[in-house]
Write a protein that holds these residues in place. Structure first.
Motif, PDB file in Angstrom:
ATOM      1  N   UNK A 159       0.812  -1.217   0.000  1.00  0.00           N
ATOM      2  CA  UNK A 159       0.000   0.000   0.000  1.00  0.00           C
ATOM      3  C   UNK A 159       0.843   1.264   0.000  1.00  0.00           C
ATOM      4  N   UNK A 160       2.182   1.099   0.119  1.00  0.00           N
ATOM      5  CA  UNK A 160       3.111   2.230   0.140  1.00  0.00           C
ATOM      6  C   UNK A 160       2.784   3.216   1.265  1.00  0.00           C
ATOM      7  N   UNK A 161       2.624   2.681   2.467  1.00  0.00           N
ATOM      8  CA  UNK A 161       2.327   3.506   3.637  1.00  0.00           C
ATOM      9  C   UNK A 161       3.611   4.093   4.210  1.00  0.00           C
ATOM     10  N   UNK A 162       3.468   5.251   4.883  1.00  0.00           N
ATOM     11  CA  UNK A 162       4.639   5.816   5.551  1.00  0.00           C
ATOM     12  C   UNK A 162       4.829   5.140   6.911  1.00  0.00           C
ATOM     13  N   UNK A 163       5.871   5.551   7.640  1.00  0.00           N
ATOM     14  CA  UNK A 163       6.201   4.877   8.896  1.00  0.00           C
ATOM     15  C   UNK A 163       5.088   5.005   9.932  1.00  0.00           C
ATOM     16  N   UNK A 164       4.470   6.183  10.012  1.00  0.00           N
ATOM     17  CA  UNK A 164       3.387   6.376  10.980  1.00  0.00           C
ATOM     18  C   UNK A 164       2.200   5.482  10.662  1.00  0.00           C
ATOM     19  N   UNK A 165       1.810   5.454   9.391  1.00  0.00           N
ATOM     20  CA  UNK A 165       0.677   4.619   8.993  1.00  0.00           C
ATOM     21  C   UNK A 165       0.999   3.137   9.148  1.00  0.00           C
ATOM     22  N   UNK A 166       2.242   2.774   8.883  1.00  0.00           N
ATOM     23  CA  UNK A 166       2.647   1.380   9.095  1.00  0.00           C
ATOM     24  C   UNK A 166       2.535   0.998  10.565  1.00  0.00           C
ATOM     25  N   UNK A 167       2.919   1.923  11.457  1.00  0.00           N
ATOM     26  CA  UNK A 167       2.787   1.659  12.888  1.00  0.00           C
ATOM     27  C   UNK A 167       1.344   1.444  13.305  1.00  0.00           C
ATOM     28  N   UNK A 168       0.450   2.239  12.753  1.00  0.00           N
ATOM     29  CA  UNK A 168      -0.979   2.070  13.058  1.00  0.00           C
ATOM     30  C   UNK A 168      -1.470   0.712  12.552  1.00  0.00           C
ATOM     31  N   UNK A 169      -1.018   0.327  11.354  1.00  0.00           N
ATOM     32  CA  UNK A 169      -1.422  -0.973  10.824  1.00  0.00           C
ATOM     33  C   UNK A 169      -0.906  -2.104  11.706  1.00  0.00           C
ATOM     34  N   UNK A 194      -4.195   7.806  15.280  1.00  0.00           N
ATOM     35  CA  UNK A 194      -4.924   8.995  14.863  1.00  0.00           C
ATOM     36  C   UNK A 194      -5.938   8.649  13.783  1.00  0.00           C
ATOM     37  N   UNK A 195      -7.001   9.431  13.759  1.00  0.00           N
ATOM     38  CA  UNK A 195      -8.026   9.232  12.735  1.00  0.00           C
ATOM     39  C   UNK A 195      -7.461   9.524  11.347  1.00  0.00           C
ATOM     40  N   UNK A 196      -6.473  10.437  11.261  1.00  0.00           N
ATOM     41  CA  UNK A 196      -5.879  10.756   9.961  1.00  0.00           C
ATOM     42  C   UNK A 196      -5.130   9.553   9.384  1.00  0.00           C
ATOM     43  N   UNK A 197      -4.392   8.844  10.248  1.00  0.00           N
ATOM     44  CA  UNK A 197      -3.654   7.670   9.768  1.00  0.00           C
ATOM     45  C   UNK A 197      -4.596   6.565   9.330  1.00  0.00           C
ATOM     46  N   UNK A 198      -5.647   6.349  10.092  1.00  0.00           N
ATOM     47  CA  UNK A 198      -6.624   5.323   9.719  1.00  0.00           C
ATOM     48  C   UNK A 198      -7.286   5.681   8.400  1.00  0.00           C
ATOM     49  N   UNK A 199      -7.635   6.954   8.222  1.00  0.00           N
ATOM     50  CA  UNK A 199      -8.247   7.385   6.965  1.00  0.00           C
ATOM     51  C   UNK A 199      -7.287   7.196   5.795  1.00  0.00           C
ATOM     52  N   UNK A 200      -6.000   7.445   6.017  1.00  0.00           N
ATOM     53  CA  UNK A 200      -5.009   7.261   4.947  1.00  0.00           C
ATOM     54  C   UNK A 200      -4.905   5.793   4.542  1.00  0.00           C
ATOM     55  N   UNK A 201      -4.957   4.891   5.525  1.00  0.00           N
ATOM     56  CA  UNK A 201      -4.906   3.458   5.213  1.00  0.00           C
ATOM     57  C   UNK A 201      -6.147   3.043   4.436  1.00  0.00           C
ATOM     58  N   UNK A 202      -7.302   3.550   4.863  1.00  0.00           N
ATOM     59  CA  UNK A 202      -8.544   3.243   4.148  1.00  0.00           C
ATOM     60  C   UNK A 202      -8.468   3.720   2.704  1.00  0.00           C
ATOM     61  N   UNK A 203      -7.917   4.909   2.494  1.00  0.00           N
ATOM     62  CA  UNK A 203      -7.797   5.421   1.126  1.00  0.00           C
ATOM     63  C   UNK A 203      -6.813   4.592   0.298  1.00  0.00           C
ATOM     64  N   UNK A 204      -5.734   4.140   0.943  1.00  0.00           N
ATOM     65  CA  UNK A 204      -4.743   3.330   0.226  1.00  0.00           C
ATOM     66  C   UNK A 204      -5.319   1.992  -0.233  1.00  0.00           C
TER      67      UNK A 204
END
Length: 491
Positions: A122-132, A174-184
């Motif tokens: 999904x090409x997530x950044x480090x923060x989004x990867x941590x949330x995942x 954060x809700x922003x990170x979750x939203x980014x994962x959903x968009x990815x």
């Protein structure tokens, strides 16, 4: 015999079994004979007892499943190449298709992909990867199975709704990170990623089978539609390579590979591949050799592949390149420089003059030393050269021993169903509304209003109770005053 006969040059040209895991490249312009060379190698490995996996981009690799049609042209080519005892024969083949239309469905689960690999896909950044990572940890601790994308989306929604409690225990969500994962997830889902995830999941052992005679089974993945969806194709390839790399044990140098992978039309793969795919493929190509796995890329130009990967390919078959443009001329020069020089050949000139079915070949020989490049006439394959009909494909698929295992989708209870049920249980249900239609119902409504019902108090009863409380309070106050007055001597 532990070698594959490729064709006739100044000397017979073979690919030796012990060096089949040193990877390879089949390159050349369209229509110069790359597919025939691929077929020769694939059925050669199969006869050697090595399982083979091939991505079939154009549909012409499927001919491996059927015996070739004898013709004077094939017999003449066999004689020219010195091929002894040439006869047509089919190969043991299993057909696979991500969508399940041209073969057995090829699936995995979100849990088996794992957070790290999924983040790369999904090409997530480090923060989004941590949330995942936190979401997967949450699924493990609560016993929630992550089988398909619906499960992952449901768990992401659950994490968003409970992010304060989850953040306090695991770290900031954060809700922003979750939203980014959903968009990815949207591009992957749009390209058909839903079909990749589910059960029954592929067992790698089913790609490493041999038949009763000891021949390696050739697994062919229909990829004619898959390559039009680069992210999905890259995701599938990255997962397969990662699974083989992680699950297979170290075996060192064997007398033949345990498995050989062919990726046809590799230029389509790397043209739009994300950087993470290139990095992962490079890592796998470097290290998977010690696990007994060989990887062979088929492409038009050698420089279609990244230099880091190209440098790992020891066995090479180079068909004709036509130097019509400056780019072509550069590619011819680059291809010529990758071969071990042969003083009897002007390699750059020969590449441009090769006829269909001819190639420059260099393979590893005894002690792993690459042979000087040979101008080679490629021998004919024993299977059919070309596509097969839908009826022939269906007949081969009907004989497969894996149909009952993979063809039927299984949708057992997982995170999506469990979380949906929990949400429904937490929502209070309102009482059904009373109907106001009909005279009888109107009378009942007035009666309930005045005299009450089982659910509520009527007006008459309420007024009566209020009056009693009022009277009781006044009488009580008078009695108290009288008693206090008598005690204090007041009249």
């Amino acid at each position: 015999m532990n070698r594959i006969y490729i064709g006739k040059g100044e000397h017979p040209v073979h690919l030796l079994g012990p060096f089949g895991n040193r990877h390879g490249l089949i390159a050349g312009a369209t229509g110069t004979g790359k597919t025939v060379s691929l077929l020769v190698l694939a059925e050669g490995f199969s006869r050697m007892g090595v399982p083979v996996f091939i991505t079939d981009v154009k549909g012409d690799v499927a001919g491996l499943a059927l015996a070739g049609e004898p013709s004077e042209k094939l017999r003449q080519r066999a004689a020219q190449t010195g091929l002894e005892e040439y006869s047509s024969e089919a190969n043991p083949v299993l057909f696979w298709d991500l969508l399940g239309q041209k073969g057995h469905p090829l699936r995995t689960t979100v849990s088996e992909i794992g957070p790290s690999l999924l983040a790369r896909i999904l090409e997530l950044n480090n923060t989004q990867t941590g949330v995942l990572e936190i979401v997967f940890r949450l699924a493990d601790e609560q016993g929630l199975l992550l089988l398909d994308l619906d499960d992952l989306r449901a768990l992401l929604t659950f994490a968003a709704d409970n992010r304060e409690q989850i953040s306090a225990q695991y770290g900031l969500v954060s809700s922003q990170s979750i939203a980014a994962i959903q968009r990815a997830l949207l591009p992957l889902q749009r390209e058909g990623g839903t079909a990749l995830f589910g059960e029954p999941a592929l067992e790698l052992a089913d790609l490493m089978r041999t038949d009763l005679s000891g021949r390696g089974i050739i697994s062919i993945l229909a990829a004619d539609q898959l390559v039009l969806k680069p992210q999905l194709y890259a995701s599938l390839l990255l997962w397969l390579l990662s699974e083989f790399f992680e699950q297979l044990p170290e075996v060192g140098d064997l007398d033949r590979p345990k498995l050989v992978l062919f990726f046809d039309e590799a230029h389509l793969l790397f043209a739009d591949a994300p950087p993470v795919l290139r990095q992962r493929v490079e890592q796998v190509v470097r290290l998977i050799r010690s696990k007994g796995v060989g990887i062979y890329f088929c492409s038009q130009f050698p420089d279609d592949l990244p230099d880091e990967i190209l440098g790992q390919l020891s066995n090479r078959i180079q068909h004709a390149l036509r130097a019509y443009t400056p780019r072509d001329q550069k590619a011819v020069k680059a291809a010529a420089e990758t071969f071990v020089a042969n003083p009897k050949l002007d390699v750059a000139q020969t590449i441009a003059q090769l006829a269909v079915g001819e190639a420059l070949v260099s393979t590893l020989q005894e002690k792993g030393v690459p042979m000087p490049v040979e101008h080679t006439l490629i021998c004919p394959p024993r299977c059919r050269i070309g596509a097969i009909t839908s009826e022939e494909r269906a007949a081969v698929r009907a004989r497969s021993p894996l149909g009952s295992k993979y063809d039927q989708l299984v949708n057992r209870e997982s995170a999506h169903e469990i979380l949906t049920r929990r949400t429904a249980a937490q929502v209070p249900t309102a009482p059904p509304p009373q109907s106001a239609s009909g005279s009888g119902e109107g009378t009942n409504l007035i009666s309930d209003l005045l005299w009450g019902s089982k659910q509520r108090q009527g007006m008459v009863e309420a007024l009566a109770k209020q009056a009693v409380r009022t009277i009781g309070s006044q009488v009580g106050r008078q009695i108290v005053r009288g008693i206090l007055g008598g005690i204090l001597g007041r009249r």
